[in-house]
Design a protein around this motif. Structure first.
Motif, PDB file in Angstrom:
ATOM      1  N   GLY A   1      15.279  11.493 -37.011  1.00  0.00           N
ATOM      2  CA  GLY A   1      15.648  10.341 -36.173  1.00  0.00           C
ATOM      3  C   GLY A   1      14.689   9.198 -36.423  1.00  0.00           C
ATOM      4  O   GLY A   1      15.033   7.923 -35.678  1.00  0.00           O
ATOM      5  N   ILE A   2      13.753   9.224 -37.269  1.00  0.00           N
ATOM      6  CA  ILE A   2      12.977   7.931 -37.433  1.00  0.00           C
ATOM      7  C   ILE A   2      13.171   7.378 -38.776  1.00  0.00           C
ATOM      8  O   ILE A   2      13.465   6.249 -38.694  1.00  0.00           O
ATOM      9  CB  ILE A   2      11.581   8.396 -37.421  1.00  0.00           C
ATOM     10  CG1 ILE A   2      10.880   8.935 -36.189  1.00  0.00           C
ATOM     11  CG2 ILE A   2      10.612   7.162 -37.958  1.00  0.00           C
ATOM     12  CD1 ILE A   2       9.454   9.245 -35.946  1.00  0.00           C
ATOM     13  N   LEU A   3      13.269   8.280 -39.679  1.00  0.00           N
ATOM     14  CA  LEU A   3      13.488   7.660 -41.256  1.00  0.00           C
ATOM     15  C   LEU A   3      14.870   7.047 -41.519  1.00  0.00           C
ATOM     16  O   LEU A   3      15.223   6.026 -41.982  1.00  0.00           O
ATOM     17  CB  LEU A   3      13.270   8.632 -42.217  1.00  0.00           C
ATOM     18  CG  LEU A   3      11.761   9.020 -42.203  1.00  0.00           C
ATOM     19  CD1 LEU A   3      11.574  10.212 -43.392  1.00  0.00           C
ATOM     20  CD2 LEU A   3      10.893   7.647 -42.409  1.00  0.00           C
ATOM     21  N   VAL A   4      15.882   7.502 -40.738  1.00  0.00           N
ATOM     22  CA  VAL A   4      17.372   7.305 -41.216  1.00  0.00           C
ATOM     23  C   VAL A   4      17.645   5.821 -40.437  1.00  0.00           C
ATOM     24  O   VAL A   4      18.150   4.894 -41.040  1.00  0.00           O
ATOM     25  CB  VAL A   4      18.396   8.341 -40.451  1.00  0.00           C
ATOM     26  CG1 VAL A   4      19.881   7.623 -40.651  1.00  0.00           C
ATOM     27  CG2 VAL A   4      18.474   9.692 -41.515  1.00  0.00           C
ATOM     28  N   PRO A   5      17.325   5.863 -39.173  1.00  0.00           N
ATOM     29  CA  PRO A   5      17.682   4.247 -38.460  1.00  0.00           C
ATOM     30  C   PRO A   5      16.612   3.237 -39.160  1.00  0.00           C
ATOM     31  O   PRO A   5      17.048   2.011 -39.144  1.00  0.00           O
ATOM     32  CB  PRO A   5      17.306   4.590 -37.162  1.00  0.00           C
ATOM     33  CG  PRO A   5      16.434   6.004 -36.737  1.00  0.00           C
ATOM     34  CD  PRO A   5      17.151   6.527 -38.063  1.00  0.00           C
ATOM     35  N   MET A   6      15.373   3.478 -39.470  1.00  0.00           N
ATOM     36  CA  MET A   6      14.535   2.669 -40.158  1.00  0.00           C
ATOM     37  C   MET A   6      15.039   2.282 -41.310  1.00  0.00           C
ATOM     38  O   MET A   6      14.677   0.954 -41.709  1.00  0.00           O
ATOM     39  CB  MET A   6      13.211   2.994 -40.495  1.00  0.00           C
ATOM     40  CG  MET A   6      12.282   3.264 -38.818  1.00  0.00           C
ATOM     41  SD  MET A   6      12.462   1.711 -37.778  1.00  0.00           S
ATOM     42  CE  MET A   6      11.562   0.923 -38.901  1.00  0.00           C
ATOM     43  N   SER A   7      15.612   3.231 -42.241  1.00  0.00           N
ATOM     44  CA  SER A   7      16.108   2.898 -43.275  1.00  0.00           C
ATOM     45  C   SER A   7      17.422   1.702 -43.362  1.00  0.00           C
ATOM     46  O   SER A   7      17.228   0.802 -44.143  1.00  0.00           O
ATOM     47  CB  SER A   7      16.581   4.090 -44.219  1.00  0.00           C
ATOM     48  OG  SER A   7      17.603   4.740 -43.621  1.00  0.00           O
ATOM     49  N   ILE A   8      18.162   2.133 -42.206  1.00  0.00           N
ATOM     50  CA  ILE A   8      19.313   0.987 -42.004  1.00  0.00           C
ATOM     51  C   ILE A   8      18.862  -0.245 -41.763  1.00  0.00           C
ATOM     52  O   ILE A   8      19.341  -1.230 -42.044  1.00  0.00           O
ATOM     53  CB  ILE A   8      20.207   1.876 -40.672  1.00  0.00           C
ATOM     54  CG1 ILE A   8      20.635   3.137 -41.337  1.00  0.00           C
ATOM     55  CG2 ILE A   8      21.159   0.689 -40.429  1.00  0.00           C
ATOM     56  CD1 ILE A   8      21.744   3.739 -40.367  1.00  0.00           C
ATOM     57  N   ILE A   9      17.568  -0.222 -40.618  1.00  0.00           N
ATOM     58  CA  ILE A   9      17.306  -1.590 -40.289  1.00  0.00           C
ATOM     59  C   ILE A   9      16.574  -2.278 -41.389  1.00  0.00           C
ATOM     60  O   ILE A   9      16.740  -3.455 -41.584  1.00  0.00           O
ATOM     61  CB  ILE A   9      16.084  -1.469 -39.098  1.00  0.00           C
ATOM     62  CG1 ILE A   9      16.657  -0.803 -37.795  1.00  0.00           C
ATOM     63  CG2 ILE A   9      15.322  -2.473 -39.002  1.00  0.00           C
ATOM     64  CD1 ILE A   9      15.508  -0.349 -36.925  1.00  0.00           C
ATOM     65  N   TRP A  10      15.895  -1.591 -42.459  1.00  0.00           N
ATOM     66  CA  TRP A  10      15.053  -2.366 -43.317  1.00  0.00           C
ATOM     67  C   TRP A  10      16.150  -2.748 -44.423  1.00  0.00           C
ATOM     68  O   TRP A  10      16.069  -3.980 -45.014  1.00  0.00           O
ATOM     69  CB  TRP A  10      14.248  -1.548 -44.156  1.00  0.00           C
ATOM     70  CG  TRP A  10      12.981  -1.081 -43.227  1.00  0.00           C
ATOM     71  CD1 TRP A  10      12.371  -2.018 -42.470  1.00  0.00           C
ATOM     72  CD2 TRP A  10      12.209   0.108 -43.109  1.00  0.00           C
ATOM     73  NE1 TRP A  10      11.242  -1.237 -41.905  1.00  0.00           N
ATOM     74  CE2 TRP A  10      11.025   0.026 -42.376  1.00  0.00           C
ATOM     75  CE3 TRP A  10      12.236   1.155 -44.034  1.00  0.00           C
ATOM     76  CZ2 TRP A  10      10.282   0.935 -42.030  1.00  0.00           C
ATOM     77  CZ3 TRP A  10      11.187   2.356 -43.910  1.00  0.00           C
ATOM     78  CH2 TRP A  10      10.279   1.983 -42.757  1.00  0.00           C
ATOM     79  N   SER A  11      17.341  -2.176 -44.608  1.00  0.00           N
ATOM     80  CA  SER A  11      18.530  -2.516 -45.503  1.00  0.00           C
ATOM     81  C   SER A  11      19.157  -3.620 -45.084  1.00  0.00           C
ATOM     82  O   SER A  11      19.231  -4.634 -45.666  1.00  0.00           O
ATOM     83  CB  SER A  11      19.367  -1.290 -45.697  1.00  0.00           C
ATOM     84  OG  SER A  11      18.615  -0.245 -46.215  1.00  0.00           O
ATOM     85  N   VAL A  12      19.494  -3.702 -43.600  1.00  0.00           N
ATOM     86  CA  VAL A  12      20.043  -5.024 -43.073  1.00  0.00           C
ATOM     87  C   VAL A  12      19.334  -6.268 -43.194  1.00  0.00           C
ATOM     88  O   VAL A  12      19.677  -7.099 -43.543  1.00  0.00           O
ATOM     89  CB  VAL A  12      20.504  -4.468 -41.750  1.00  0.00           C
ATOM     90  CG1 VAL A  12      21.163  -5.920 -41.130  1.00  0.00           C
ATOM     91  CG2 VAL A  12      21.469  -3.472 -41.552  1.00  0.00           C
ATOM     92  N   GLU A  13      18.112  -5.996 -43.028  1.00  0.00           N
ATOM     93  CA  GLU A  13      17.076  -7.178 -42.941  1.00  0.00           C
ATOM     94  C   GLU A  13      16.695  -7.611 -44.300  1.00  0.00           C
ATOM     95  O   GLU A  13      16.498  -8.768 -44.715  1.00  0.00           O
ATOM     96  CB  GLU A  13      15.674  -6.552 -42.492  1.00  0.00           C
ATOM     97  CG  GLU A  13      15.456  -6.544 -40.971  1.00  0.00           C
ATOM     98  CD  GLU A  13      14.237  -5.994 -40.354  1.00  0.00           C
ATOM     99  OE1 GLU A  13      13.548  -5.644 -41.231  1.00  0.00           O
ATOM    100  OE2 GLU A  13      14.024  -6.197 -39.257  1.00  0.00           O
ATOM    101  N   ALA A  14      17.275  -6.789 -45.399  1.00  0.00           N
ATOM    102  CA  ALA A  14      17.058  -7.064 -46.811  1.00  0.00           C
ATOM    103  C   ALA A  14      18.183  -7.757 -47.297  1.00  0.00           C
ATOM    104  O   ALA A  14      18.493  -8.336 -48.534  1.00  0.00           O
ATOM    105  CB  ALA A  14      16.728  -5.828 -47.659  1.00  0.00           C
TER     106      ALA A  14
END
Length: 306
Positions: A115-128
């Motif tokens: 629940g932490i790593l999956v959404p954070m990886s999505i956020i970081w990918s979109v921001e990238a």
């Protein structure tokens, strides 16, 4: 990093609700009963659990999306839905542990991490600069990697836990112990108290996997008795001491697993319960049994643990 706070809080809330509170509400009364839970009771609890999780996931997804929007998180809809889905999958993903069980905290920990790593990886990918679809794919890969990692890590933890439980249960039991003296059979689990222990064995018969549970109970007053339509008394040509002995064969219904009960010389009685109906040859199986002590049983069944 501002997105990390709501993500952590949302994940912890999901794990607490779906991983602790909800199972306790549905299964707690059943498991707390002194009588053994009936399959119908467990099935009813599971039937209630599934729609409750689905409905709760929809509500929590809406809450997650709304909260992430307030923090101006990239792709709040995708991130909120992915957070809830990843946490639920982490809580329910089978870990395929030896013996089918493991430390109770493994599933909540996997759900919380997902629940932490999956959404954070999505956020970081979109921001990238990645497209939301590509970011969702990265989140899915992270979820799969977490499940695989937990399966790898969980197996040795579960083995050590099960081995410790076996040693503790065997050494705690104060009656006469019995072991299966056949290399084709191995001890799968041991659970019990000072007065009663259940040793579960697995083996092979004609190339097919079979199992049996040896139930040892300290009982001075037990005598073989037949019950109409349930059990019969007969004489085994060779008991555990090599002499003829009376045994009770019990079977509630034809086609269901049967139980053979005999007295071990001393204070202990032994019940052998099939895991599959008509899978054991009683005379042959009793011939494989030998009296032993805690050290002898553990040395044979857990040589790597001393």
């Amino acid at each position: 990093m501002s997105a990390l706070l709501p993500v952590v809080v949302l994940s912890a809330t999901l794990v607490a609700l779906f991983g602790v509170v909800l199972p306790l509400l549905l299964l707690g009364p059943v498991l707390a009963s002194r009588t053994r839970p009936q399959p119908q009771q467990l099935l009813f609890a599971v039937v209630l659990l599934i729609p409750t999780v689905v409905i709760g996931s929809v509500f929590l997804s809406w809450w997650a999306v709304e909260w992430l929007r307030r923090y101006d998180v990239a792709a709040p809809e995708l991130t909120g839905i992915a957070l809830v889905a990843a946490a639920v999958v982490g809580l329910m993903a089978p870990l395929r542990l030896p013996g089918g069980s493991g430390p109770f905290w493994l599933k909540p920990l996997l759900g919380f991490a997902s629940g932490i790593l999956v959404p954070m990886s999505i956020i970081w990918s979109v921001e990238a600069g990645l497209h939301e679809l590509a970011a969702g794919g990265i989140g899915l890969l992270v979820l799969v990697a977490l499940v695989v990692l937990f399966r790898i890590v969980a197996k040795p933890i579960a083995r050590r836990r099960d081995a410790k439980l076996v040693r503790t249960s065997v050494r705690r039991f104060q009656g006469q112990l019995v072991d299966v003296a056949d290399s084709a059979w191995s001890l799968k689990s041991a659970r019990g108290t000072a007065d009663r222990i259940v040793l579960t064995y697995g083996g092979e018969s004609e190339g097919e996997p079979v199992g049996a549970a040896l139930i040892l109970k300290r009982d001075m007053d037990w005598v073989p008795k037949a019950r109409e339509n349930e059990s019969a008394v007969f004489e085994l040509a060779k008991g555990l001491n090599g002499q003829p002995t009376e045994a009770v064969l019990a079977q509630k219904q034809i086609g269901t697993p049967a139980t053979l009960t005999v007295r071990i010389p001393g204070t202990t009685i032994l019940s052998i319960r099939e895991t599959v109906a008509d899978s054991l040859s009683w005379v042959e199986f009793v011939g494989k049994l030998e009296l032993t002590d805690a050290d002898g049983l553990l040395k044979r069944q857990q040589p790597e643990d001393g």
